[in-house]
Design an enzyme around this catalytic site. Structure first.
Site, PDB file in Angstrom:
ATOM      1  N   GLU A  78       0.814  -1.222   0.000  1.00 24.50           N
ATOM      2  CA  GLU A  78       0.000   0.000   0.000  1.00 24.50           C
ATOM      3  C   GLU A  78       0.841   1.262   0.000  1.00 24.50           C
ATOM      4  O   GLU A  78       0.525   2.240  -0.696  1.00 24.50           O
ATOM      5  CB  GLU A  78      -0.948   0.006   1.203  1.00 24.50           C
ATOM      6  CG  GLU A  78      -2.063  -1.040   1.139  1.00 24.50           C
ATOM      7  CD  GLU A  78      -1.665  -2.392   1.717  1.00 24.50           C
ATOM      8  OE1 GLU A  78      -0.471  -2.574   2.054  1.00 24.50           O
ATOM      9  OE2 GLU A  78      -2.537  -3.270   1.829  1.00 24.50           O
ATOM     10  N   HIS A 147     -10.382  -4.718  11.261  1.00 22.27           N
ATOM     11  CA  HIS A 147     -11.166  -4.770  10.028  1.00 22.27           C
ATOM     12  C   HIS A 147     -12.544  -4.128  10.204  1.00 22.27           C
ATOM     13  O   HIS A 147     -13.466  -4.431   9.443  1.00 22.27           O
ATOM     14  CB  HIS A 147     -11.360  -6.224   9.561  1.00 22.27           C
ATOM     15  CG  HIS A 147     -10.116  -6.889   9.069  1.00 22.27           C
ATOM     16  ND1 HIS A 147      -9.138  -7.360   9.910  1.00 22.27           N
ATOM     17  CD2 HIS A 147      -9.680  -7.154   7.809  1.00 22.27           C
ATOM     18  CE1 HIS A 147      -8.154  -7.904   9.191  1.00 22.27           C
ATOM     19  NE2 HIS A 147      -8.468  -7.783   7.910  1.00 22.27           N
TER      20      HIS A 147
HETATM   21  C1  TPP Z   1      -1.698  -4.329   5.172  1.00 26.32           C
HETATM   22  C2  TPP Z   1      -2.767  -5.200   4.661  1.00 26.32           C
HETATM   23  N1  TPP Z   1      -3.127  -5.098   3.368  1.00 26.32           N
HETATM   24  C3  TPP Z   1      -4.107  -5.886   2.866  1.00 26.32           C
HETATM   25  C4  TPP Z   1      -4.745  -6.792   3.649  1.00 26.32           C
HETATM   26  C5  TPP Z   1      -5.883  -7.628   3.092  1.00 26.32           C
HETATM   27  N2  TPP Z   1      -5.463  -9.005   2.949  1.00 26.32           N
HETATM   28  C6  TPP Z   1      -5.760  -9.924   3.887  1.00 26.32           C
HETATM   29  S1  TPP Z   1      -5.116 -11.407   3.530  1.00 26.32           S
HETATM   30  C7  TPP Z   1      -4.444 -10.846   2.091  1.00 26.32           C
HETATM   31  C8  TPP Z   1      -3.659 -11.753   1.233  1.00 26.32           C
HETATM   32  C9  TPP Z   1      -2.456 -12.236   1.931  1.00 26.32           C
HETATM   33  O1  TPP Z   1      -1.728 -13.060   1.112  1.00 26.32           O
HETATM   34  P1  TPP Z   1      -0.537 -13.910   1.712  1.00 26.32           P
HETATM   35  O2  TPP Z   1       0.360 -13.017   2.492  1.00 26.32           O
HETATM   36  O3  TPP Z   1       0.059 -14.656   0.600  1.00 26.32           O
HETATM   37  O4  TPP Z   1      -1.251 -14.869   2.769  1.00 26.32           O
HETATM   38  P2  TPP Z   1      -2.358 -15.996   2.483  1.00 26.32           P
HETATM   39  O5  TPP Z   1      -3.677 -15.335   2.567  1.00 26.32           O
HETATM   40  O6  TPP Z   1      -2.081 -16.589   1.174  1.00 26.32           O
HETATM   41  O7  TPP Z   1      -2.180 -16.952   3.615  1.00 26.32           O
HETATM   42  C10 TPP Z   1      -4.737  -9.502   1.907  1.00 26.32           C
HETATM   43  C11 TPP Z   1      -4.331  -8.703   0.750  1.00 26.32           C
HETATM   44  C12 TPP Z   1      -4.364  -6.857   5.008  1.00 26.32           C
HETATM   45  N3  TPP Z   1      -4.965  -7.691   5.853  1.00 26.32           N
HETATM   46  N4  TPP Z   1      -3.367  -6.072   5.482  1.00 26.32           N
END
Ligand code: TPP
Ligand code: MG
Lengths: 353, 333
Positions: A78, A147
């Site tokens: 971000e 959230h």
């Molecule tokens: C700073 C931030 N940006 C966006 C999100 C929204 N978000 C939650 S899970 C996720 C994907 C995360 O991907 P990864 O790190 O690969 O973990 P996975 O869900 O695959 O376990 C996102 C974008 C968040 N929680 N925090």
């Protein structure tokens, strides 16, 4: 007359043939489609906005319609992509950027308040930042304290950002179009409780008639959602609906409420608030951000610092208490503002002395 | 379990890993079923005994057990929004964890946190819903161990998506600079919500990024508990010996959606169809049997895992909700 009342009037009858009822999500989506179609400088960036059309369905169909150069999924970076959007905006693009939840602002605040908000000022007007930062706000569905926040006042407090919060689909479309065309950075905060998504509860009243053609709702102008004479209820986003529900209840008790929908908190339309309280003499502000240093305090101050207003009752505010948002549904529902709490406060105001 | 004692006690580490994987899976399959209670016929995330978002770790269990098999309760672990497998492997109290997920007053955090905010101070476990948030605290806890003269280590689990957060890069530089006894575990399930790794990350393997900080970077393919156990063992021993941090990327598979309710249409059909064959618990079970373990021995571990999962869920269900005052009681001390 505001669109909310239009809905109330048309809700019971069969809608007139030319009435299209859209959710806030679809209204926002339509605004972006139309602005992208008429202005090739509008681009869209954010997590999950391209291929799946956004977690909140704000960007559905844009990738197909406008292609990957103008509609991009970003990494979970971000600070990087909002900073990049400010750079795009500095040289002629109009980026619409989605921050999935406002709660994530912690990782990118610098790009927003130190960079976007100050471009115009630091450059003495040479450089503008026509960027829209769209972000979802609000809780009530047990998503926990990272959230579920609204953080309205956090943004309202920072000079250089316009901050918009729609309560219904008609306003959402017109406000977003205005935000995209605005030459200053606009934080556009859409509340999950009015968004109209299939998988989250929503206030049905927030889905309204939305004209097909593009139109503008001006930034910085509050709406008088309902006229009344005894007490002014001031809300924004979801809490406008709490105010409508409370006003319906109070009407049965013979109390007439005037409802103001702020629509923007920066600029704040203090004059519309003052005009209303000058008439009713009583004020209850309701928002779902943390209370201290918040929206309610600002609304009340706007009235109190105007010597021409004579108050008949102490002004009151209903907000989220100064605690992080608890997960457990009983706790969260217990502390969130709602129409019953608002009814009680408005009744107190009317019965005072 | 006492500090210094391996988490598997008398059980051979492979059987301990198997049992912990099954325990996590059994707990999550119950959570998944209960999640839909109250959400039909109309799915509404706010409803039912388990409201809110629910991120399941099914398929990723090898990452948790292969690493945590080397850890003690005094070692510090941070996990993510997808925390259950790591929590189970780190020895978080199962009953209190389930109760927290239900928002009950008997939960780890009295219902204040929820499934993305599981804290169990007794085993130094925590997690967070903000991507990348746990990486720097792990570096700090690792440094604290050094400053306090303990040979404890810290491990930060993260998804492959988290490696594109600024926090990741700042924390890795700090850890390398300070030679912190920390291990960075990247669970590469190929997706961050709908965005696949190739579309979000400039290098194919995050292990390559370790070079930027002058620390070892290891990639472990195959979602294989034994291989993960070996790689993590080396890194954790290195950290304990004072030789500094290691970054390990683990190939793994997210068998479910990003959250429960996700229709996963963004994943190619062939990829989705292959997932069932990739269930690491079935694969590991076959391997254990191939290596001479009796099926009955594994069945007994399965039965124990089922018993513990059932017990945790019924504890959670039968617990009371917190009183409203609880929401105001933990802002300041
Ligand atoms: C700073 C931030 N940006 C966006 C999100 C929204 N978000 C939650 S899970 C996720 C994907 C995360 O991907 P990864 O790190 O690969 O973990 P996975 O869900 O695959 O376990 C996102 C974008 C968040 N929680 N925090
Ligand atoms: Mg991932």
């Amino acid at each position: 007359m505001s669109s909310v009342d239009v809905m109330q009037e048309t809700g019971a009858k069969t809608p007139a043939p030319r009435q299209r009822r859209l959710t806030v999500a679809r209204a926002l989506n339509e605004a972006i489609h139309q602005e992208m179609a008429t202005d090739s400088s509008v681009v869209v960036l954010g997590e999950d906005v391209a291929k799946i059309g956004g977690v909140w369905s704000t960007t559905v169909g844009l990738l197909d319609a406008f292609g990957p150069a103008r509609v991009r999924d970003t990494p979970i970076s971000e600070s990087g992509f909002i900073g990049a959007a400010v750079g795009m905006a500095a040289v002629g693009l109009r980026p619409v950027v989605e921050l999935m939840f406002v709660d994530f602002v912690g990782v990118c605040m610098n790009s927003i308040y130190s960079l976007a908000a100050k471009q115009r000022f630091f450059s003495g007007g040479q450089v503008t930042c026509p960027m829209v930062l769209m972000t979802s706000v609000g809780g009530g569905y047990s998503d926990g304290g990272q959230h579920s926040q609204t953080l309205y006042a956090t943004f309202g407090h920072l000079p250089g950002l316009k901050v918009v919060v729609p309560s219904n689909a008609y306003d959402a479309k017109g406000l977003l179009a205005s935000a995209i065309r605005d030459d200053d950075p606009v934080v556009f905060m859409f509340h999950k409780g009015v968004q109209g998504l299939g998988w989250l509860g929503t206030v049905p009243r927030a889905a309204t008639h939305v004209p097909e053609e593009a139109y503008l709702v001006p930034l910085g102008k509050a709406a008088v959602t309902r006229e009344g004479s005894d007490v002014t209820l001031v809300g924004l986003g979801l809490t406008v609906h709490h105010a409508i529900d409370a006003a319906d209840q109070l009407q049965k008790e013979g109390i007439s409420c005037e409802i103001i929908d702020l629509r923007s908190i920066a600029p704040l339309d203090r004059e519309t608030i003052r005009a209303s309280v000058r008439k009713t003499g009583r004020l209850v502000a309701v928002d779902d951000d943390y209370m201290s240093y918040g929206i309610g305090g600002e609304v009340i101050a706007s009235v109190c610092e105007d010597a021409s207003i004579t108050l008949k009752a102490t002004p009151r505010r209903l907000s989220f208490p100064d605690i992080p948002i608890p997960f457990s549904p009983v706790l969260e529902q217990g502390v969130l503002p709602n129409s019953e709490k608002l009814v009680a406060l408005a009744r107190q105001a009317v019965l005072e002395k | 379990m006492q500090p210094g004692q391996a988490p598997h006690g008398n059980l051979h580490h492979r059987l301990w890993m198997y049992e912990a994987m099954v325990k996590s899976r059994e707990l999550e399959s119950r959570i998944k079923t209960i999640y839909f209670e109250g959400k039909t016929p109309v799915f509404n995330m706010a409803k039912g005994p388990i409201p809110g978002e629910m991120h399941l770790s099914m398929g990723q269990e090898p990452c948790a057990v292969g690493v945590c098999a080397h850890l003690r309760p005094t070692d510090f672990v941070t996990a993510t929004h997808r925390p259950h497998h790591v929590a189970v492997a780190k020895g978080v109290d199962l009953r209190k964890m389930a109760a927290e997920i239900f928002g009950k007053k008997t939960g780890l955090s009295r219902g204040l946190g929820g499934h993305m905010h599981l804290f169990d101070a007794a085993v130094n476990f925590s997690c967070s819903g903000i991507i990348g948030e746990g990486i720097a605290p792990a570096v700090g806890a690792a440094m604290a161990a050094r400053i306090q003269g303990r040979d404890d280590v810290a491990v930060s689990f993260m998804g492959e998506g988290a490696t594109n957060q600024g926090q990741f890069h700042e924390a890795l530089n700090l850890a390398a600079l300070w030679k912190a006894p920390v291990v960075f575990i990247i669970e590469d399930n190929a997706y961050g919500i709908s965005v696949c790794k190739a579309e979000s990350t400039s290098v194919a393997s995050n292990a390559d990024r370790a070079a930027a900080y002058g620390i070892p970077g290891v990639f472990v393919p195959g979602n294989d508990p034994d291989a993960i156990h070996a790689a993590a063992g080396e890194a954790i021993a290195r950290a304990r010996a004072g030789d500094g941090p290691t970054l390990i990327e683990l190939e793994t598979h997210r068998l479910e959606g990003h959250f429960v309710g996700d229709t996963v249409e963004y994943r190619p059909v062939e990829e989705r169809e292959r997932l069932a064959e990739l269930d690491p618990i079935q694969l590991f079970r076959s391997r254990l049997i191939g290596d001479g373990h009796e099926a009955s021995e594994l069945d007994a571990l399965d039965a124990e895992a089922v018993r513990l999962a059932d017990d945790a869920i019924s504890f959670a269900r039968n617990s009371e909700y917190p009183a409203l005052e609880e929401a105001f009681a933990h802002v300041f001390g």
